[in-house]
Design an enzyme around this catalytic site. Structure first.
Site, PDB file in Angstrom:
ATOM      1  N   ASP A  30       0.861  -1.183   0.000  1.00 55.05           N
ATOM      2  CA  ASP A  30       0.000   0.000   0.000  1.00 55.05           C
ATOM      3  C   ASP A  30       0.898   1.234   0.000  1.00 55.05           C
ATOM      4  OD1 ASP A  30      -3.236   0.312   0.884  1.00 55.05           O
ATOM      5  OD2 ASP A  30      -1.986   2.108   0.987  1.00 55.05           O
ATOM      6  N   PHE A 252     -31.753 -11.844   1.793  1.00 50.71           N
ATOM      7  CA  PHE A 252     -31.839 -10.475   1.257  1.00 50.71           C
ATOM      8  C   PHE A 252     -33.274 -10.032   1.031  1.00 50.71           C
ATOM      9  CE2 PHE A 252     -27.735  -8.425   0.521  1.00 50.71           C
ATOM     10  CZ  PHE A 252     -26.975  -9.373   1.179  1.00 50.71           C
ATOM     11  N   CYS A 263     -20.472  -0.833  -1.477  1.00 45.78           N
ATOM     12  CA  CYS A 263     -20.631  -1.542  -2.754  1.00 45.78           C
ATOM     13  C   CYS A 263     -21.944  -1.258  -3.465  1.00 45.78           C
ATOM     14  CB  CYS A 263     -20.505  -3.040  -2.525  1.00 45.78           C
ATOM     15  SG  CYS A 263     -18.846  -3.521  -2.096  1.00 45.78           S
ATOM     16  N   ARG A 331     -20.084   4.428   5.195  1.00 47.91           N
ATOM     17  CA  ARG A 331     -20.325   4.885   3.829  1.00 47.91           C
ATOM     18  C   ARG A 331     -21.781   4.652   3.417  1.00 47.91           C
ATOM     19  NH1 ARG A 331     -15.139   2.366   0.929  1.00 47.91           N
ATOM     20  NH2 ARG A 331     -15.310   0.942   2.700  1.00 47.91           N
TER      21      ARG A 331
HETATM   22  C1  UDX Z   1     -22.307  -6.411  -0.484  1.00 49.02           C
HETATM   23  C2  UDX Z   1     -22.466  -7.811  -1.116  1.00 49.02           C
HETATM   24  O1  UDX Z   1     -23.272  -8.636  -0.260  1.00 49.02           O
HETATM   25  C3  UDX Z   1     -21.111  -8.456  -1.363  1.00 49.02           C
HETATM   26  O2  UDX Z   1     -21.280  -9.694  -2.021  1.00 49.02           O
HETATM   27  C4  UDX Z   1     -20.287  -7.497  -2.229  1.00 49.02           C
HETATM   28  O3  UDX Z   1     -19.011  -8.031  -2.472  1.00 49.02           O
HETATM   29  C5  UDX Z   1     -20.178  -6.136  -1.573  1.00 49.02           C
HETATM   30  O4  UDX Z   1     -21.478  -5.627  -1.299  1.00 49.02           O
HETATM   31  P1  UDX Z   1     -21.818  -5.461   1.969  1.00 49.02           P
HETATM   32  O5  UDX Z   1     -21.968  -4.098   1.369  1.00 49.02           O
HETATM   33  O6  UDX Z   1     -20.684  -5.718   2.875  1.00 49.02           O
HETATM   34  O7  UDX Z   1     -21.739  -6.580   0.818  1.00 49.02           O
HETATM   35  O8  UDX Z   1     -23.141  -5.748   2.827  1.00 49.02           O
HETATM   36  P2  UDX Z   1     -24.477  -6.594   2.720  1.00 49.02           P
HETATM   37  O9  UDX Z   1     -24.537  -7.522   3.869  1.00 49.02           O
HETATM   38  O10 UDX Z   1     -24.685  -7.160   1.383  1.00 49.02           O
HETATM   39  O11 UDX Z   1     -25.553  -5.451   2.991  1.00 49.02           O
HETATM   40  C6  UDX Z   1     -25.653  -4.305   2.137  1.00 49.02           C
HETATM   41  C7  UDX Z   1     -26.751  -3.387   2.591  1.00 49.02           C
HETATM   42  O12 UDX Z   1     -28.022  -3.967   2.340  1.00 49.02           O
HETATM   43  C8  UDX Z   1     -26.741  -3.043   4.068  1.00 49.02           C
HETATM   44  O13 UDX Z   1     -27.048  -1.684   4.217  1.00 49.02           O
HETATM   45  C9  UDX Z   1     -27.821  -3.916   4.659  1.00 49.02           C
HETATM   46  O14 UDX Z   1     -28.396  -3.390   5.817  1.00 49.02           O
HETATM   47  C10 UDX Z   1     -28.816  -3.945   3.513  1.00 49.02           C
HETATM   48  N1  UDX Z   1     -29.681  -5.123   3.515  1.00 49.02           N
HETATM   49  C11 UDX Z   1     -29.165  -6.356   3.260  1.00 49.02           C
HETATM   50  C12 UDX Z   1     -31.038  -4.984   3.747  1.00 49.02           C
HETATM   51  O15 UDX Z   1     -31.534  -3.865   3.973  1.00 49.02           O
HETATM   52  N2  UDX Z   1     -31.832  -6.089   3.697  1.00 49.02           N
HETATM   53  C13 UDX Z   1     -31.347  -7.331   3.431  1.00 49.02           C
HETATM   54  O16 UDX Z   1     -32.135  -8.281   3.384  1.00 49.02           O
HETATM   55  C14 UDX Z   1     -29.961  -7.476   3.213  1.00 49.02           C
END
Ligand code: UDX
Length: 443
Positions: A30, A252, A263, A331
């Site tokens: 890094d 989800f 993401c 974020r």
């Molecule tokens: C996500 C993807 O899951 C992962 O595969 C990718 O590589 C990066 O983006 P992440 O951002 O770490 O991962 O979190 P994730 O657990 O997927 O949740 C994302 C957002 O969706 C969160 O704000 C979470 O609260 C929300 N969420 C998730 C919901 O509101 N309802 C759900 O059922 C699932």
């Protein structure tokens, strides 16, 4: 295998530590000397369960090290992973690829012998071609292949996701590069994780398609939740009822305040832009982005309604600030829009988060911070559960009620049973459930 990992951010660090744990020799590089110095002392730049001990173990066993300079590690590597950031470019939402391109240029100058250059960062379709062109232009005689190998790690569960992936996607048409990638992931054969070898552009698009689909799934159930509230239905039972259909799946489908994180917001926007550029607009993805943005602010209005239509002069306690539990990442967290909406309505906002306060403080300058959930609720006119940290799942509702001025509980993650909250004297509001409906019972 000898591996160089360029970028010791979230993806680079987790991937580097896990690859070292598979038995490979990994150097994480890094540019930020402070980050490398901290890592060398065993301090992690991010909060991720299990990461600190995984890094410590592999450093101790001599398989993982950190550097600011990439030349030596790249020269000796069989595979060089690019795991640098690809933020949204300010103004237009396209992914900013300048860090990826810089890395490609630097790597080119250090390559020695056949090397596989792997893009791990989430990059728009065609970036692999560009990385290949940059390396070829910088060092025409270099022997290399550029492979796309997107990550699907969830924050808070990243190590488990890396070690027990649903699938590994490898985008390459070069058999030699494919063999190297199979060797990199060989330890996972034991878990029978499928490796999907595709064209490079297909692999790049697969990552965006996965995130856009998941974002759409969440947004779908969120809109369904609003309709449930309007018609007196229960979104959790609807989610269960549709999710048990194997074609839909139960995951989800948790209604909430809208997705955030590093993401989904960035990748859905970047995908929509790429599609527009190709004259193939993705209307569903564009709508998902717009609906999710509006939803975060709408959650503040929901709290205001729960408080009788005004929060002027009232104290609102927010429990949870990070975009999801088990991370300190703020974020695109819904809490930011919710706090702003409440403050615009004249409320005083107090907040508590188990890990996120340090990151949240500069983003929420007018918010005061508490030491725990109960002191956060002290004298409050409403408590709002914004993030479903485990610490909030079994609060002593009696104690919480006693601490508050007005017992309004807005549960944006549906972690409490409305009937139980009501028994404790709370005016309870979940998401997509009319007050007083009990949760699903299955025979
Ligand atoms: C996500 C993807 O899951 C992962 O595969 C990718 O590589 C990066 O983006 P992440 O951002 O770490 O991962 O979190 P994730 O657990 O997927 O949740 C994302 C957002 O969706 C969160 O704000 C979470 O609260 C929300 N969420 C998730 C919901 O509101 N309802 C759900 O059922 C699932």
């Amino acid at each position: 295998m000898r591996i160089a990992m360029i970028g010791a951010g979230y993806v680079g660090l987790v991937s580097g530590a896990c690859l070292a744990d598979f038995g490979h020799d990994v150097v994480c590089i890094d540019r930020d000397p402070a980050k490398i110095a901290a890592l060398e002392q065993g301090r992690m730049p991010i909060y991720e369960p299990g990461l600190e001990s995984l890094v410590a173990d592999n450093v101790r066993q001599g398989r993982l090290s950190f550097r600011t300079e990439l030349r030596e590690a790249v020269a000796g590597a069989d595979a060089v992973f690019i795991a640098v950031g690809t933020p949204s470019r300010r103004g237009d939402g396209f992914a900013d690829l300048s860090f990826v391109h810089d890395a490609a240029r630097e790597i080119a100058g250090a390559l020695s012998g056949y090397t596989v250059v792997v893009t791990k960062s989430t990059v728009p379709v065609g970036t692999g071609d560009e990385v290949e062109r940059i390396i070829r232009e910088t060092v025409p005689q270099a022997e290399f292949a550029v492979v796309s190998n997107p990550e699907f790690l969830r924050e808070g569960a990243a190590i488990g996701d890396f070690k027990r992936p649903d699938r590994i996607v490898v985008g390459t048409e070069d058999p030699r590069a494919e063999a190297v990638m199979r060797e990199v992931y060989r330890p996972l054969y034991l878990n029978a994780s499928p490796i999907l070898v595709t064209g490079r552009r297909t692999a790049e698009l697969t990552k965006y398609a996965a995130n856009a689909f998941l974002a759409a799934k969440i947004t779908f159930i969120n809109e369904m939740a609003d309709l449930c509230e309007a018609v007196g239905a229960d979104v959790q039972q609807v989610a269960r009822g549709i999710g048990l259909d194997g074609r839909i799946g139960t995951k989800f489908l948790h209604a909430g305040p809208g997705y955030g994180g590093s993401c989904f917001p960035k990748d859905t926007l970047a995908l929509a832009k790429t599609a527009q550029d190709h004259g193939m607009p993705l209307r569903i993805v564009e709508t998902v982005v717009a609906v999710n943005d509006q939803r975060k602010r709408a959650m503040a209005r929901k709290v205001i309604r729960a408080c009788g239509g005004s929060v002027r002069g009232k104290t609102i306690a927010l429990l949870g600030l990070t975009f999801k539990p088990d991370t300190d990442d703020m974020r695109e967290a819904p809490s930011l829009a919710i706090a702003a909406g409440l403050q615009d309505g004249g409320a005083k906002v107090r907040a508590y988060d188990p890990e996120g306060i340090e990151q949240a403080r500069p983003l929420l300058p007018a918010v005061s911070f508490a030491e725990d959930a109960y002191s956060c609720a002290e004298g409050a006119d409403a408590v709002v559960i914004v993030t479903e940290w485990n610490a909030f799942r079994a609060l002593d509702l009696k104690r919480l009620h006693m601490a508050m001025r007005t017992p309004v509980l807005v549960d944006l993650r549906n972690i409490y049973d409305p009937a139980i909250a009501a028994q404790h004297g709370f005016a309870y509001q979940g998401v997509g459930r009319s007050a007083g409906t009990a949760s699903t019972s299955e025979a």
